[in-house]
Design a protein around this motif. Structure first.
Motif, mmCIF file in Angstrom:
data_model
loop_
_atom_site.group_PDB
_atom_site.id
_atom_site.type_symbol
_atom_site.label_atom_id
_atom_site.label_comp_id
_atom_site.label_asym_id
_atom_site.label_seq_id
_atom_site.Cartn_x
_atom_site.Cartn_y
_atom_site.Cartn_z
ATOM 1 N N ALA A 1 33.188 53.238 -16.307
ATOM 2 C CA ALA A 1 32.223 52.167 -16.025
ATOM 3 C C ALA A 1 32.837 51.022 -15.249
ATOM 4 O O ALA A 1 32.106 50.205 -14.666
ATOM 5 N N THR A 2 34.170 50.928 -15.239
ATOM 6 C CA THR A 2 34.785 49.837 -14.481
ATOM 7 C C THR A 2 34.499 49.965 -12.990
ATOM 8 O O THR A 2 34.579 48.976 -12.255
ATOM 9 N N LYS A 3 34.171 51.164 -12.528
ATOM 10 C CA LYS A 3 33.820 51.333 -11.115
ATOM 11 C C LYS A 3 32.517 50.619 -10.765
ATOM 12 O O LYS A 3 32.228 50.380 -9.595
ATOM 13 N N LEU A 4 31.727 50.304 -11.804
ATOM 14 C CA LEU A 4 30.450 49.608 -11.583
ATOM 15 C C LEU A 4 30.604 48.096 -11.592
ATOM 16 O O LEU A 4 29.610 47.386 -11.484
ATOM 17 N N VAL A 5 31.845 47.609 -11.726
ATOM 18 C CA VAL A 5 32.063 46.164 -11.789
ATOM 19 C C VAL A 5 31.496 45.420 -10.569
ATOM 20 O O VAL A 5 30.876 44.357 -10.725
ATOM 21 N N PRO A 6 31.672 45.918 -9.337
ATOM 22 C CA PRO A 6 31.077 45.207 -8.202
ATOM 23 C C PRO A 6 29.562 45.042 -8.340
ATOM 24 O O PRO A 6 29.015 43.969 -8.052
ATOM 25 N N ILE A 7 28.881 46.117 -8.808
ATOM 26 C CA ILE A 7 27.431 46.010 -9.015
ATOM 27 C C ILE A 7 27.140 45.004 -10.125
ATOM 28 O O ILE A 7 26.189 44.222 -10.045
ATOM 29 N N THR A 8 27.980 45.027 -11.154
ATOM 30 C CA THR A 8 27.799 44.081 -12.260
ATOM 31 C C THR A 8 27.890 42.645 -11.764
ATOM 32 O O THR A 8 27.102 41.783 -12.172
ATOM 33 N N TYR A 9 28.861 42.380 -10.882
ATOM 34 C CA TYR A 9 29.002 41.040 -10.330
ATOM 35 C C TYR A 9 27.753 40.641 -9.547
ATOM 36 O O TYR A 9 27.293 39.492 -9.627
ATOM 37 N N VAL A 10 27.191 41.580 -8.800
ATOM 38 C CA VAL A 10 25.969 41.293 -8.038
ATOM 39 C C VAL A 10 24.832 40.956 -8.994
ATOM 40 O O VAL A 10 24.062 40.003 -8.773
ATOM 41 N N VAL A 11 24.705 41.730 -10.079
ATOM 42 C CA VAL A 11 23.656 41.469 -11.068
ATOM 43 C C VAL A 11 23.851 40.095 -11.701
ATOM 44 O O VAL A 11 22.899 39.321 -11.849
ATOM 45 N N VAL A 12 25.095 39.773 -12.064
ATOM 46 C CA VAL A 12 25.377 38.474 -12.681
ATOM 47 C C VAL A 12 25.025 37.335 -11.741
ATOM 48 O O VAL A 12 24.389 36.347 -12.137
ATOM 49 N N ILE A 13 25.418 37.472 -10.474
ATOM 50 C CA ILE A 13 25.103 36.423 -9.494
ATOM 51 C C ILE A 13 23.602 36.280 -9.325
ATOM 52 O O ILE A 13 23.058 35.163 -9.269
ATOM 53 N N ALA A 14 22.881 37.425 -9.281
ATOM 54 C CA ALA A 14 21.420 37.383 -9.153
ATOM 55 C C ALA A 14 20.793 36.689 -10.356
ATOM 56 O O ALA A 14 19.868 35.872 -10.208
ATOM 57 N N LEU A 15 21.304 36.982 -11.549
ATOM 58 C CA LEU A 15 20.773 36.338 -12.750
ATOM 59 C C LEU A 15 21.040 34.836 -12.734
ATOM 60 O O LEU A 15 20.179 34.041 -13.130
ATOM 61 N N ILE A 16 22.226 34.444 -12.265
ATOM 62 C CA ILE A 16 22.550 33.016 -12.178
ATOM 63 C C ILE A 16 21.626 32.312 -11.197
ATOM 64 O O ILE A 16 21.100 31.230 -11.473
ATOM 65 N N VAL A 17 21.405 32.936 -10.033
ATOM 66 C CA VAL A 17 20.541 32.328 -9.011
ATOM 67 C C VAL A 17 19.111 32.201 -9.530
ATOM 68 O O VAL A 17 18.475 31.138 -9.414
ATOM 69 N N MET A 18 18.587 33.291 -10.117
ATOM 70 C CA MET A 18 17.215 33.235 -10.625
ATOM 71 C C MET A 18 17.100 32.227 -11.757
ATOM 72 O O MET A 18 16.109 31.482 -11.842
ATOM 73 N N GLY A 19 18.123 32.176 -12.636
ATOM 74 C CA GLY A 19 18.101 31.190 -13.712
ATOM 75 C C GLY A 19 18.110 29.772 -13.188
ATOM 76 O O GLY A 19 17.396 28.909 -13.696
ATOM 77 N N ALA A 20 18.915 29.524 -12.138
ATOM 78 C CA ALA A 20 18.991 28.179 -11.557
ATOM 79 C C ALA A 20 17.650 27.780 -10.945
ATOM 80 O O ALA A 20 17.190 26.640 -11.105
#
Length: 454
Positions: free
Chosen positions: A420-439
């Motif tokens: 699952a560590t190979k999915l870390v880049p996608i995870t970062y994208v999801v986290v950034i998207a969640l931060i932006v939408m939350g903001a």
């Protein structure tokens, strides 16, 4: 007093959110410990630690920002190839790269950093007490434990609302009697000398009378009363009432009144020329008393499931809904009252409910409803099959299980566990998207908030 009540409402929402998060993480913690996984931390909130205490091998604590929580389990992912392979004399960095380093580049570095962080949780741990070694079904149980706790809390709160407190309903007890009858579809609320006396007043109905039956038909809700009256213009009705414990019968003749026609959903019906269609209905001029009526115990779970469907529809369209919300910030347009909110928006609504000019029970009802809806949102949101959300871990476990089942069916060697560590880049994208939408939602809730009272 209103400001104080508003602040109390916000504080209640913050406490309710903290309790919801605590139960969510407990839903992960309990099965993880039950299955023998080593859990290093159980934390409510993020940021600096305000309080913590170690019990056994687990540190329990509260952090400064109550917007989430986590438990730290040993071995969320399998060890990296360079950690799991046996050391070879004379080995070099080139050999490590052949044995599984992520390579070079920004995203590869992110993957390697994730592997290193995961390896740190494995060092010194009991080899059999790591999450990744659990059977597939146990991994799914651990990850679904958090959202399930939110769903159960929501069901409890909805059951408390509907079956403990009840639903505010128009009863057959008369709250007020009109002295005159406005027979046209007018918004006028005052009597004029030319208005006829309202039938209820003419028949002697009084506030506090309980309508028991009409023309021999028992009535249990004001809807029953209203239906009979509306269908009986200019027809005398024998209305049985209970007054001061005594039963008596009054004759009430509804007059014909013009009212706007509505469809089954309560929407106005329009004529071909666009004007509102009207209909003649019976009118007697009484206002019902509102009271809380307790519902069957299954009403709460039904309401929770209905809310799950409604919230899932919003979450599915989240990017579009957030974009529409951002547009209202630029244009100054009105926000969709059924659109997504941040915790700031939920706090504002809680403050409005707490400070409303309404009976205390009404305000308690409103706060509990908001907390129940919040837990439904946490349940649905965490099931999204993307890391770092719980649904992402469930999806990985299911994929891992499918691969192993496929190999077993065709008598092939078991495949290595999903990295699952190979999915870390996608995870970062999801986290950034969640931060932006939350903001965006937080800014909108501060600048252009949704209000319960317009």
């Amino acid at each position: 007093m209103t400001v104080v009540a508003f602040v109390i409402g916000i504080l209640l929402m913050v406490v309710g959110l903290a309790v919801s998060i605590a139960l969510h993480e407990l839903g992960h913690l309990w099965p993880a410990k039950k299955f023998g996984v080593r859990v290093g931390q159980y934390m409510i909130g993020f940021g600096p630690t305000l309080w913590s205490r170690r019990k056994g091998e687990t540190e329990y604590g509260v952090k400064a920002i109550p917007l989430g929580g986590y438990i730290s389990m040993a071995g969320m992912y399998p060890p990296s190839p360079e950690m799991s392979r046996a050391p070879i004399a004379g080995d070099t960095g080139t050999a490590q790269a052949r044995d599984g380093r992520a390579g070079s580049g920004f995203f590869a570095t992110m993957v390697q950093d994730a592997r290193t962080a995961n390896d740190e949780t494995l060092r010194g741990a009991d080899d059999d007490r790591v999450f990744y070694k659990l059977p597939i079904w146990k991994r799914i149980v651990v990850m679904l434990g958090g959202p399930t706790m939110n769903l159960l809390l929501a069901i409890f709160l909805f059951a408390l609302l509907f079956s403990g407190i009840g639903v505010k309903t128009a009863t057959t007890t008369v709250a007020a009697v009109s002295q005159c009858a406005v027979t046209t579809a007018s918004a006028r609320t005052t009597c004029e000398p030319t208005d006829p006396v309202a039938p209820a007043a003419a028949a002697g109905l009084k506030a506090g009378d309980e309508i028991v039956a009409i023309d021999g038909t028992p009535v249990s809700t004001f809807t029953d009363v209203s239906t009979i009256v509306r269908d009986s213009p200019d027809q005398p009705l024998q209305v049985e009432i209970r007054r001061d414990g005594q039963t008596q019968t009054l004759t009430v003749t509804p007059i014909s009144a013009t009212r706007g026609k509505t469809d089954a959903q309560g929407r106005p019906v329009r004529n071909a020329d666009g004007t509102t269609a009207t209909v003649q209905v019976g009118f007697i001029g009484v206002t019902p008393q509102q009271d809380y009526v307790r519902q069957p115990i299954w009403t709460g779970p039904q309401a929770a499931m209905q809310n799950v469907g409604a919230v899932a529809g919003i979450v599915w369209q989240m990017p579009v809904k957030v974009y529409e919300t951002a547009t209202t910030l630029v244009t100054g347009g009105q926000r969709d009252p059924n659109g997504p909110l941040s915790i700031v928006g939920a706090g504002v609504l809680a403050g409005e409910v707490a400070s409303a000019n309404a009976p205390v029970l009404d305000r308690v009802n409103g706060i509990l409803g908001l907390l129940a809806s919040l837990n439904i949102a946490l349940f649905v949101f965490n099931l999204i099959p993307l890391l770092p959300l719980d649904g992402g871990h469930v999806a990985i476990a299911l994929w891992d299980g499918a691969r192993r089942t496929w190999a077993k069916m065709f008598r092939r060697p078991p495949p290595p566990q999903v990295d699952a560590t190979k999915l870390v880049p996608i995870t970062y994208v999801v986290v950034i998207a969640l931060i932006v939408m939350g903001a965006v939602l937080i800014i909108a809730d501060l600048v252009n908030p949704v209000s319960l009272f317009g």
